[in-house]
Scaffold this active site. Structure first.
Site, PDB file in Angstrom:
ATOM      1  N   ARG A  21       0.803  -1.215   0.000  1.00 15.08           N
ATOM      2  CA  ARG A  21       0.000   0.000   0.000  1.00 15.08           C
ATOM      3  C   ARG A  21       0.838   1.268   0.000  1.00 15.08           C
ATOM      4  O   ARG A  21       1.786   1.394   0.761  1.00 15.08           O
ATOM      5  CB  ARG A  21      -0.930  -0.003   1.214  1.00 15.08           C
ATOM      6  CG  ARG A  21      -1.973  -1.091   1.107  1.00 15.08           C
ATOM      7  CD  ARG A  21      -2.844  -1.217   2.334  1.00 15.08           C
ATOM      8  NE  ARG A  21      -4.010  -2.053   2.021  1.00 15.08           N
ATOM      9  CZ  ARG A  21      -5.088  -2.154   2.780  1.00 15.08           C
ATOM     10  NH1 ARG A  21      -5.168  -1.472   3.896  1.00 15.08           N
ATOM     11  NH2 ARG A  21      -6.087  -2.918   2.420  1.00 15.08           N
ATOM     12  N   SER A 189     -19.680  -1.749   4.435  1.00 12.22           N
ATOM     13  CA  SER A 189     -19.155  -0.562   3.767  1.00 12.22           C
ATOM     14  C   SER A 189     -18.445  -0.833   2.463  1.00 12.22           C
ATOM     15  O   SER A 189     -18.206   0.098   1.697  1.00 12.22           O
ATOM     16  CB  SER A 189     -18.193   0.163   4.699  1.00 12.22           C
ATOM     17  OG  SER A 189     -16.968  -0.518   4.744  1.00 12.22           O
ATOM     18  N   HIS A 217     -21.204   2.997   9.339  1.00 10.98           N
ATOM     19  CA  HIS A 217     -21.416   3.591   8.012  1.00 10.98           C
ATOM     20  C   HIS A 217     -22.853   4.085   7.844  1.00 10.98           C
ATOM     21  O   HIS A 217     -23.286   4.336   6.730  1.00 10.98           O
ATOM     22  CB  HIS A 217     -21.046   2.595   6.915  1.00 10.98           C
ATOM     23  CG  HIS A 217     -19.574   2.324   6.878  1.00 10.98           C
ATOM     24  ND1 HIS A 217     -18.684   3.136   6.212  1.00 10.98           N
ATOM     25  CD2 HIS A 217     -18.831   1.363   7.462  1.00 10.98           C
ATOM     26  CE1 HIS A 217     -17.454   2.667   6.376  1.00 10.98           C
ATOM     27  NE2 HIS A 217     -17.511   1.593   7.135  1.00 10.98           N
ATOM     28  N   THR A 245     -19.612   5.470  14.931  1.00 16.68           N
ATOM     29  CA  THR A 245     -18.355   6.205  14.861  1.00 16.68           C
ATOM     30  C   THR A 245     -18.637   7.697  14.801  1.00 16.68           C
ATOM     31  O   THR A 245     -19.714   8.119  14.375  1.00 16.68           O
ATOM     32  CB  THR A 245     -17.543   5.809  13.611  1.00 16.68           C
ATOM     33  OG1 THR A 245     -16.330   6.571  13.595  1.00 16.68           O
ATOM     34  CG2 THR A 245     -18.306   6.140  12.336  1.00 16.68           C
ATOM     35  N   LYS A 248     -16.874   9.381  10.622  1.00 14.90           N
ATOM     36  CA  LYS A 248     -17.335   9.282   9.237  1.00 14.90           C
ATOM     37  C   LYS A 248     -18.409  10.357   8.997  1.00 14.90           C
ATOM     38  O   LYS A 248     -18.058  11.514   8.820  1.00 14.90           O
ATOM     39  CB  LYS A 248     -17.813   7.860   8.952  1.00 14.90           C
ATOM     40  CG  LYS A 248     -16.712   6.810   9.186  1.00 14.90           C
ATOM     41  CD  LYS A 248     -17.133   5.428   8.690  1.00 14.90           C
ATOM     42  CE  LYS A 248     -16.282   4.320   9.313  1.00 14.90           C
ATOM     43  NZ  LYS A 248     -14.876   4.339   8.874  1.00 14.90           N
TER      44      LYS A 248
END
Lengths: 406, 406
Positions: A21, A189, A217, A245, A248
């Site tokens: 990554r 998600s 989400h 959360t 987001k």
């Protein structure tokens, strides 16, 4: 023992699978989101459009949120200075927990430093408190839920994704006297599909199981006050623990659970991941308070985002791009190969100034690598058209399949 | 299965042991720390003096930190909007990792959402990457290190606190071909003592073990640039991984590790607790950048704090209060009983406006309950005298022992 060699081999495995990554180095432009600046690999910052943020409603840019954070910064300072027990329990924390409990119609709520920690700490602690507890876990549950379940040491039974028949089969074959917990998400998600909440709660009633839903989400984004899918479907009161959360749709950072006060008190008192950590900065908490309160009364952001997502999905379908079957705001394009996925993302960034991150293993299963777009209320129709044109051009250049709708 | 009953019993155990925790609800007064306002149990906010914050140097109130956070808030907004891999890798994060690597003389660094997560994620991942790894762990290691070690599934050998002979005995009896990791802290925050770093590194060299040091109570506070005890003792280059926090002396929130780039890349690529979580808010990161840079060049805060701690310890000793044998900035008073400890703290808050949290199990072993004071550069000589007088009065009122120094 050659440690360097072992570490080198671990990294080499990622390169050989094409899933090493590279983090794209960006700064968003406040007030002009989704516009941002990209740093890495360019001479100086280059303007880009962000298409993969989880700040779904751009609340991280909302004037009320910014103002609340600025006020807290000047009123109390940068950090909390301690754990919740030792000096880090500010009045903002107390107020936000009350606000989140109200959002979900629960008696209590508890803040964590992240959604990851809230899942890990709550699930691992809950299953330890309940002797012999068995956890029934959807096979696509997030890594943080998997971590919490594994760290609990409890037995885990995995049910096929959103498959209530399979879940019932597993519940029915389990000793009725044993504590049971069903753990699942509302919005998955990476695929964008939604759990059958009521059907799962029916099974929980029938087999006397507790329920744990991850709404990270969905909070802020579904339901008349942003209480998530469980609010939209009038199911919140049936669920034992709702997890969400603050990083987001609410646009800031942190995580939480909402439940009855008895459970909140148990987790508060026994979870190492809650007890032994500096509490959220009051600056963040103040921002979230403003964000939650705003989204309780305003649906404009939610509607704008739903419209943008529906429009983008339709454009992708019309163009024959392999858009996945999402019923939510998530717009995933299936590519199915990590190297090709990264190449498409690289071209989008370098040639079109479009930033979308390739999604690869372990975030999704191998062979289902994809691009995942998160259009928000601030992505204009022009931006959507330009994105679609760019993708068509790249698909043709790379000789990928464009399946025109029948 | 009566879930309510099990939860009630869990809470009842805490009450019966006198260690049910009540969080004191406060707001600090920016610019006037350690002054704060207390909310719970009073009619309106009541002024208090905070004596138990881990914002050891009051950097959470420093004008440079506040200004940097305000600038970031207005430049990029409230949250990062994603994981480090998916949209949440801001230029601030990249800069801070470079700054922290430099602070410890390492090639790389990696940010986490908290110190707890950095310990848990790094230790659990490292031991999984190294096949058959055995972790040698100081018996007083922090809960987050214990969590990481347990979550790794690796074999653990616990050595007696700061006892290098016992550590060597355990190393010597272990297969030389097996990967080894020695995990310990520099400053133990509840006792205030310091690890024999060079002696431990000598053993690591002799037995080819990696070393992992938790410097959360030392970074920013020891060493000419705030690099911690490992900098002060010129030992940083001998240690494989240095872990620190951004939420104590640096005054904000978050955690990190510093190590060579190979190890950073492995943890970055394999640790679920790093990968699957929204990255630190850029507002926090900007504040920490200012804080770290300031403390690299300014020693005034460190000196002020050391003087305040030495002075308070001397006052306690002169009064015959049972101050523990700390060689650092931590000033613990041993009480040895959870109920009595809480009663003293309650009197201090209610009658003297002094806020110090009772420290009980599981933060410290049962029977060693204590009050833990963290005097900083902003606690004046008058405050120290008032605190000491209050404690003497309470000790006499409760008929506790005042052992005058010989």
């Amino acid at each position: 023992m050659n440690y360097e060699q072992i570490f080198d081999q671990a990294i080499e495995r990622l390169h050989s699978e094409g899933r090493y990554r590279v983090f794209i180095d960006i700064l968003r432009n406040k007030g002009a989101y989704p516009n941002a600046r990209c740093f890495a690999g360019h001479n100086g910052p280059k303007p880009i459009t962000v298409w993969c943020s989880n700040d779904y409603l751009a609340m991280g840019q909302h004037p009320k949120v910014i103002a609340a954070m600025e006020e807290a910064l000047h009123d109390v300072g940068a950090g909390s200075g301690g754990t919740r027990n030792i000096g880090g329990n500010t009045h903002y924390h107390v107020q936000l927990e009350s606000e989140l409990a109200d959002l979900h119609g629960k008696d209590g709520a508890l803040l964590f430093t992240s959604g990851y920690v809230s899942n890990d700490a709550t699930l691992s602690t809950l299953a330890k408190i309940l002797p012999g507890c068995i956890i029934f876990s959807d096979e696509l549950n997030h890594a943080s839920m998997i971590a919490g379940i594994r760290n609990s040491g409890a037995e885990k039974k995995v049910f096929r994704h959103n498959d209530v028949e399979h879940l019932e089969q597993l519940l029915a074959e389990t000793d009725p006297a044993v504590p049971k917990l069903i753990a699942f998400e509302s919005v998955y998600s990476m695929d964008g599909d939604v759990a059958p909440i009521h059907a799962i709660c029916d099974l929980a009633d029938k087999y006397n199981a507790l329920t744990y839903i991850d709404e990270v989400h969905a909070v802020g984004m579904y339901g008349p006050r942003g209480g998530g899918i469980s609010e939209r479907e009038d199911a919140a009161s049936r669920i034992t623990i709702i997890e969400g959360t603050l990083g987001k749709a609410f646009g800031v950072m942190g995580g939480y659970i909402a439940a009855d006060t008895r459970i909140i008190d148990v987790i508060r008192s026994y979870a190492p991941g809650f007890i032994f950590t500096t509490s959220l900065s009051p600056v963040l908490v103040a921002g979230v308070l403003a964000s939650v309160r705003h989204l309780k009364s305003s649906s404009a952001e939610r509607e704008g985002q739903q419209e943008a997502a529906a429009s983008l999905k339709q454009m992708f379908r019309d163009a024959g791009l392999p858009v996945m079957d999402s019923t939510t705001h998530i717009v995933p394009l299936m590519v199915g190969d990590p190297v090709r996925t990264k190449k498409i993302a690289d071209i989008l960034l370098a040639e079109y100034g479009v930033y979308v991150q390739p999604i690869n293993y372990p975030t999704v299963p191998r062979g289902t690598e994809r691009l995942r777009f998160t259009p928000g209320p601030a992505h204009t129709a022009d931006m959507r058209r330009e994105l679609t044109s760019a993708l068509i051009e790249i698909w043709q250049r790379m000789e990928l399949d464009l399946r025109k709708a029948a």
